[in-house]
Design a protein around this motif. Structure first.
Motif, PDB file in Angstrom:
ATOM      1  N   GLU A 226       0.674  -1.280  -0.033  1.00 30.83           N
ATOM      2  CA  GLU A 226      -0.018   0.109   0.179  1.00 30.83           C
ATOM      3  C   GLU A 226       0.829   1.162   0.048  1.00 30.83           C
ATOM      4  OE1 GLU A 226      -2.424  -0.666   3.253  1.00 30.83           O
ATOM      5  OE2 GLU A 226      -4.006  -1.724   2.292  1.00 30.83           O
ATOM      6  N   GLY A 227       1.989   1.155  -0.543  1.00 32.14           N
ATOM      7  CA  GLY A 227       3.030   2.494  -0.829  1.00 32.14           C
ATOM      8  C   GLY A 227       4.017   1.940  -1.246  1.00 32.14           C
ATOM      9  N   SER A 228       4.845   2.584  -1.757  1.00 36.12           N
ATOM     10  CA  SER A 228       6.683   2.645  -2.529  1.00 36.12           C
ATOM     11  C   SER A 228       7.355   2.390  -0.900  1.00 36.12           C
ATOM     12  CB  SER A 228       6.865   3.959  -2.869  1.00 36.12           C
ATOM     13  OG  SER A 228       5.732   3.719  -3.983  1.00 36.12           O
ATOM     14  N   ILE A 229       8.702   1.550  -1.704  1.00 39.14           N
ATOM     15  CA  ILE A 229       9.321   1.280  -0.354  1.00 39.14           C
ATOM     16  C   ILE A 229      10.918   0.860  -1.090  1.00 39.14           C
ATOM     17  CG2 ILE A 229       7.456   0.078   1.220  1.00 39.14           C
ATOM     18  CD1 ILE A 229       8.144  -2.803   0.705  1.00 39.14           C
ATOM     19  N   GLU A 230      11.872   0.631   0.047  1.00 40.24           N
ATOM     20  CA  GLU A 230      13.013   0.390  -0.255  1.00 40.24           C
ATOM     21  C   GLU A 230      13.423  -1.143   0.320  1.00 40.24           C
ATOM     22  OE1 GLU A 230      16.043   3.207  -0.524  1.00 40.24           O
ATOM     23  OE2 GLU A 230      14.549   4.562  -0.892  1.00 40.24           O
ATOM     24  N   THR A 231      14.449  -1.814  -0.767  1.00 40.21           N
ATOM     25  CA  THR A 231      15.042  -2.727   0.039  1.00 40.21           C
ATOM     26  C   THR A 231      15.658  -3.518  -0.619  1.00 40.21           C
ATOM     27  OG1 THR A 231      13.725  -5.366   0.596  1.00 40.21           O
ATOM     28  CG2 THR A 231      13.393  -4.618  -1.608  1.00 40.21           C
ATOM     29  N   ASP A 232      16.610  -4.475   0.271  1.00 41.35           N
ATOM     30  CA  ASP A 232      17.915  -5.534  -0.708  1.00 41.35           C
ATOM     31  C   ASP A 232      17.902  -6.382  -1.843  1.00 41.35           C
ATOM     32  OD1 ASP A 232      19.691  -3.644   1.574  1.00 41.35           O
ATOM     33  OD2 ASP A 232      19.370  -5.839   3.057  1.00 41.35           O
ATOM     34  N   VAL A 233      16.507  -6.786  -1.698  1.00 39.52           N
ATOM     35  CA  VAL A 233      16.244  -8.041  -3.016  1.00 39.52           C
ATOM     36  C   VAL A 233      14.935  -7.303  -3.145  1.00 39.52           C
ATOM     37  CG1 VAL A 233      16.124 -10.487  -3.844  1.00 39.52           C
ATOM     38  CG2 VAL A 233      18.099  -9.621  -1.607  1.00 39.52           C
ATOM     39  N   VAL A 234      14.305  -7.602  -3.661  1.00 43.46           N
ATOM     40  CA  VAL A 234      12.872  -7.955  -3.878  1.00 43.46           C
ATOM     41  C   VAL A 234      12.230  -9.530  -4.911  1.00 43.46           C
ATOM     42  CG1 VAL A 234      12.550  -6.170  -6.255  1.00 43.46           C
ATOM     43  CG2 VAL A 234      10.909  -6.711  -5.062  1.00 43.46           C
ATOM     44  N   ILE A 235      11.458  -9.789  -4.984  1.00 46.52           N
ATOM     45  CA  ILE A 235      11.390 -10.702  -5.393  1.00 46.52           C
ATOM     46  C   ILE A 235       9.916 -11.231  -5.231  1.00 46.52           C
ATOM     47  CG2 ILE A 235      10.676 -13.716  -4.868  1.00 46.52           C
ATOM     48  CD1 ILE A 235      13.734 -13.351  -2.877  1.00 46.52           C
ATOM     49  N   VAL A 236      10.005 -11.400  -7.372  1.00 46.32           N
ATOM     50  CA  VAL A 236       8.732 -11.513  -7.429  1.00 46.32           C
ATOM     51  C   VAL A 236       8.306 -13.128  -8.006  1.00 46.32           C
ATOM     52  CG1 VAL A 236       7.043 -10.991 -10.260  1.00 46.32           C
ATOM     53  CG2 VAL A 236       9.001  -9.281  -8.826  1.00 46.32           C
ATOM     54  N   GLY A 237       7.215 -13.134  -6.896  1.00 49.11           N
ATOM     55  CA  GLY A 237       6.548 -14.577  -7.143  1.00 49.11           C
ATOM     56  C   GLY A 237       5.885 -15.461  -5.705  1.00 49.11           C
ATOM     57  N   GLY A 238       5.509 -15.975  -5.529  1.00 50.79           N
ATOM     58  CA  GLY A 238       5.099 -16.404  -4.067  1.00 50.79           C
ATOM     59  C   GLY A 238       4.920 -17.909  -3.537  1.00 50.79           C
ATOM     60  N   GLY A 239       5.823 -18.782  -4.810  1.00 53.94           N
ATOM     61  CA  GLY A 239       5.684 -20.055  -4.721  1.00 53.94           C
ATOM     62  C   GLY A 239       6.758 -20.651  -3.950  1.00 53.94           C
ATOM     63  N   MET A 240       7.401 -21.935  -4.511  1.00 53.57           N
ATOM     64  CA  MET A 240       8.435 -22.673  -3.640  1.00 53.57           C
ATOM     65  C   MET A 240       9.779 -21.682  -3.693  1.00 53.57           C
ATOM     66  SD  MET A 240       8.756 -25.494  -2.088  1.00 53.57           S
ATOM     67  CE  MET A 240      10.393 -26.369  -1.755  1.00 53.57           C
ATOM     68  N   ALA A 241      10.018 -21.361  -5.182  1.00 50.91           N
ATOM     69  CA  ALA A 241      11.353 -21.439  -5.495  1.00 50.91           C
ATOM     70  C   ALA A 241      11.589 -19.210  -4.349  1.00 50.91           C
ATOM     71  CB  ALA A 241      11.583 -20.710  -6.905  1.00 50.91           C
ATOM     72  N   GLY A 242      10.297 -18.726  -5.024  1.00 58.01           N
ATOM     73  CA  GLY A 242      10.204 -17.309  -4.299  1.00 58.01           C
ATOM     74  C   GLY A 242      10.768 -16.680  -2.729  1.00 58.01           C
ATOM     75  N   ILE A 243       9.934 -18.245  -2.360  1.00 55.12           N
ATOM     76  CA  ILE A 243       9.352 -18.204  -0.782  1.00 55.12           C
ATOM     77  C   ILE A 243      10.932 -18.952  -0.102  1.00 55.12           C
ATOM     78  CG2 ILE A 243       8.094 -19.140   1.171  1.00 55.12           C
ATOM     79  CD1 ILE A 243       6.849 -16.691   0.365  1.00 55.12           C
ATOM     80  N   SER A 244      11.448 -19.864  -0.226  1.00 57.08           N
ATOM     81  CA  SER A 244      12.651 -20.269  -0.169  1.00 57.08           C
ATOM     82  C   SER A 244      13.608 -19.071  -0.340  1.00 57.08           C
ATOM     83  CB  SER A 244      13.059 -21.587  -1.249  1.00 57.08           C
ATOM     84  OG  SER A 244      12.260 -22.732  -1.073  1.00 57.08           O
ATOM     85  N   ILE A 245      14.115 -18.967  -1.737  1.00 54.83           N
ATOM     86  CA  ILE A 245      15.037 -17.734  -1.779  1.00 54.83           C
ATOM     87  C   ILE A 245      14.495 -16.959  -0.928  1.00 54.83           C
ATOM     88  CG2 ILE A 245      15.793 -16.048  -3.192  1.00 54.83           C
ATOM     89  CD1 ILE A 245      15.112 -17.630  -5.704  1.00 54.83           C
ATOM     90  N   ALA A 246      13.857 -16.559  -0.491  1.00 54.86           N
ATOM     91  CA  ALA A 246      13.643 -15.585   0.355  1.00 54.86           C
ATOM     92  C   ALA A 246      14.231 -16.119   1.892  1.00 54.86           C
ATOM     93  CB  ALA A 246      11.988 -14.393   0.328  1.00 54.86           C
ATOM     94  N   TYR A 247      13.949 -17.032   1.840  1.00 55.44           N
ATOM     95  CA  TYR A 247      14.577 -17.573   3.824  1.00 55.44           C
ATOM     96  C   TYR A 247      15.174 -17.302   3.544  1.00 55.44           C
ATOM     97  CZ  TYR A 247      15.049 -21.238   7.046  1.00 55.44           C
ATOM     98  OH  TYR A 247      15.431 -21.397   8.670  1.00 55.44           O
ATOM     99  N   GLN A 248      16.556 -17.947   2.520  1.00 53.38           N
ATOM    100  CA  GLN A 248      17.888 -18.207   2.783  1.00 53.38           C
ATOM    101  C   GLN A 248      18.730 -16.652   2.624  1.00 53.38           C
ATOM    102  OE1 GLN A 248      19.780 -20.920   3.695  1.00 53.38           O
ATOM    103  NE2 GLN A 248      17.329 -22.292   2.968  1.00 53.38           N
ATOM    104  N   LEU A 249      17.809 -15.568   2.423  1.00 51.81           N
ATOM    105  CA  LEU A 249      18.404 -14.289   2.118  1.00 51.81           C
ATOM    106  C   LEU A 249      18.330 -14.000   3.674  1.00 51.81           C
ATOM    107  CD1 LEU A 249      17.476 -13.248  -0.999  1.00 51.81           C
ATOM    108  CD2 LEU A 249      20.053 -13.614  -0.469  1.00 51.81           C
ATOM    109  N   THR A 250      16.931 -13.666   3.447  1.00 55.02           N
ATOM    110  CA  THR A 250      17.116 -13.186   5.795  1.00 55.02           C
ATOM    111  C   THR A 250      17.347 -14.154   6.441  1.00 55.02           C
ATOM    112  OG1 THR A 250      14.835 -14.814   5.854  1.00 55.02           O
ATOM    113  CG2 THR A 250      14.133 -12.566   4.803  1.00 55.02           C
ATOM    114  N   ARG A 251      17.975 -15.198   6.186  1.00 53.28           N
ATOM    115  CA  ARG A 251      18.904 -15.579   7.948  1.00 53.28           C
ATOM    116  C   ARG A 251      20.629 -15.300   7.428  1.00 53.28           C
ATOM    117  NH1 ARG A 251      19.121 -21.734   8.546  1.00 53.28           N
ATOM    118  NH2 ARG A 251      19.682 -20.801  10.301  1.00 53.28           N
ATOM    119  N   GLN A 252      20.440 -14.295   5.837  1.00 51.27           N
ATOM    120  CA  GLN A 252      22.155 -14.017   6.018  1.00 51.27           C
ATOM    121  C   GLN A 252      22.127 -12.652   5.885  1.00 51.27           C
ATOM    122  OE1 GLN A 252      23.255 -15.147   1.641  1.00 51.27           O
ATOM    123  NE2 GLN A 252      22.984 -16.941   2.405  1.00 51.27           N
TER     124      GLN A 252
END
Length: 541
Positions: free
Chosen positions: A38-64
């Motif tokens: 609901e607004g513009s934001i900034e981040t290190d990594v943006v991932i488009v797609g909330g399936g197995m690939a997108g969520i798995s990548i997000a999980y590993q990156l947040t752990r790092q």
């Protein structure tokens, strides 16, 4: 069997799943939803797609320690992850003797090692995050299809062992009647994919990651994404994990083909069949280049039954007509095949999914070709989407962090193994093109609305434009522009999932024109009107 009645929707709820048939995974859990952006934001990594690939990548990156934003236009797992059969296997769709020919012995070893590691990572993550998702280690059995030669088992046995896998040659597959000789692959696994994603999402948010559903990325470049509501997500790195890339117009879509695959779920007596994975080697009479195969697993269902999940009967997306086999007949053939081998009491589920088959057998994971170095893609699942997605969760964070990863080369999206795999690629690409051209609706100007039955769809012509027309159960007509918004091929009606599918690159749209599969990222023009009471001829000259 109350749950079976939930398996079919009147229309496609594209937030939930990409067809009128929902899978057991979708039916067995509440939808996983987050607030839309609901607004513009900034981040290190943006991932488009909330399936197995997108969520798995997000999980590993947040752990790092990375700041991560995931945006998904439906619910979490509403794409192909929710329509998988969730095999976790090192026995890949394409034989290891073929991988050895294309990538060399070292490449085949890396392929085996990466998928074995992916299964281990899933198991370790489940234990670390205390995720209850029905994970189970099982043995997988590869047995001969009648159209195949026993020599292929011997070749695969030798190549798989050379690649470092624990595999045995057996006289018969346990739990399967009349299988004949087979290969037994140790330490395979299975799980409930959406339960796993629920656990990962909890961990991501606990690690500071942000997840947004009902949020569509309409513009994607190296600076980030713009959503359908006009909000920006500015990011240092961009990952597109949308099954097939929606940010790429040409390059990747000339190196892979989209296939529909069909699934049934049947009840079997509790514990009457050992939990295992089974695959046949594929029907070479149906397609000698990429033989469609059957794949089977069990899932605990209730106190008295297990659910036997069986898939197969694949065909190129939008080209079911080329083999003159209807969608209904494909489910019947799948059921007949399964009943010959297993004691099934009742079929209570059926659904279909989409598989992206790369020209050289392995997924494309890494930097997007012809793009900036900070844009990454994951595609070409090749029927092993759960493990390929997990490999991506290890490889892409390494590329972002600048770490060396020995799997980088074999999964590089820029690779082009034409001289080693081009024969199959040319046959599939050219064959699909000619089948498409033969069935191109040149006679659309002669189609009468009265010929479209309830639940059906046809291409019609009005003036110089073609439209897809679907008649619903109330006799209302739903009209979409018939040109795919990707590269303007004419879509075809998918009667099974009540969608418009593009034969060229696999884009799919609901009967109301909403895009549900890439590479298209824009909806079809759509309008609705009541069906005329008398027969009307559209586009008569």
């Amino acid at each position: 069997m109350e749950q079976a009645q939930q398996n079919e929707h009147k229309g496609i709820d594209s937030n939930l799943t990409s067809g009128i048939h929902s899978s057991y995974w979708i039916d067995s859990l509440p939808a996983l939803q987050f607030m839309p952006l609901e607004g513009s934001i900034e981040t290190d990594v943006v991932i488009v797609g909330g399936g197995m690939a997108g969520i798995s990548i997000a999980y590993q990156l947040t752990r790092q320690g990375k700041k991560v934003v995931v945006i998904e236009d439906g619910d979490i797992g509403s794409g192909e992850t929710g329509r998988t059969t969730a095999h976790l296997a090192t026995a890949l769709d394409d034989r290891y003797y073929e991988l050895e020919r294309i990538f060399g012995k070292e490449g085949a070893r890396y392929a085996a090692e990466s998928h074995r590691t992916a299964i281990d990572i899933i198991e370790q993550t489940i234990q670390y995050e205390s995720i209850s998702c029905d994970f189970e280690r099982v043995t997988g059995y590869l047995f001969l299809h009648p159209s195949d030669q026993e020599a292929s088992l011997q070749k695969e046995y030798a190549a798989a062992r050379e690649a470092g896998l624990d595999v045995e040659l057996l006289d018969a597959a346990p739990g399967l009647s009349r299988s004949g000789r087979c290969l037994a692959f140790a330490n395979q696994a299975q799980f409930h994919p959406l339960k796993y994603l629920h656990g990962l999402c909890q961990a991501i948010t606990a690690n500071g990651g942000q997840l947004f559903t009902a949020t569509k990325a309409v513009e994607i470049d190296h600076t980030g994404v713009v959503t359908d509501q006009g909000f920006r997500v500015d990011a240092a790195f961009v990952v597109v994990a949308t099954n097939t890339p929606v940010n790429d117009r040409y390059v990747m879509h000339l190196k892979q083909f989209a296939y529909r695959t069909y699934v049934i779920g049947g009840l079997v007596a509790k514990d009457a069949i050992p939990h295992a994975l089974w695959w046949d080697t594929g029907d070479f009479k149906a397609n000698a280049n990429i033989p469609p195969y059957h794949y089977v697993r069990l899932q605990s269902y209730d106190e008295t039954h297990d659910l036997l999940i069986c898939g197969g009967e694949d065909h190129a997306t939008g080209l079911a007509f080329a083999q003159h086999i209807t969608d209904e007949e494909r489910y019947r053939q799948l059921e007949c095949w399964a009943r010959e081998k297993f004691d099934i009491t009742e079929i209570i589920y059926r659904w279909s999914g989409q598989v992206m088959e790369p020209m050289d057998s392995l997924a494309y994971i890494g930097r997007n070709p012809a793009d900036k170095d900070n844009v990454f893609i994951v595609t070409g699942d090749s029927g092993n989407g759960m493990t390929h997605a997990t490999i991506a969760s290890l490889l892409i964070p390494d590329l972002i962090q600048g770490n060396v990863n020995k799997w980088k080369k074999i999964y590089d999206p820029q690779r082009f193994k034409f001289f080693r795999s081009g024969k199959t690629w040319l046959k599939e690409f050219a064959g699909g093109l000619f089948r498409y051209m033969r069935e191109y609706p040149y006679d659309a100007d002669a189609v009468e609305l009265s010929s479209i039955g309830q639940g059906g769809g046809k291409i019609v012509e009005l003036g110089n434009s073609k439209y897809g027309v679907h008649r619903d159960e109330e006799d209302d007509l739903h009209v979409v522009a018939a040109e795919c918004t990707h590269l303007h091929c004419i879509v075809q009606w998918n009667n099974d999932e009540q969608s418009w599918d593009c034969p060229c690159h696999g884009s799919r749209f609901t009967y109301k024109g909403k895009v549900i599969n890439g590479p298209a990222n824009k909806d079809l023009f759509y309008y609705r009107e009541k069906a005329p009471e008398t027969s009307t001829r559209i586009g008569s000259k």
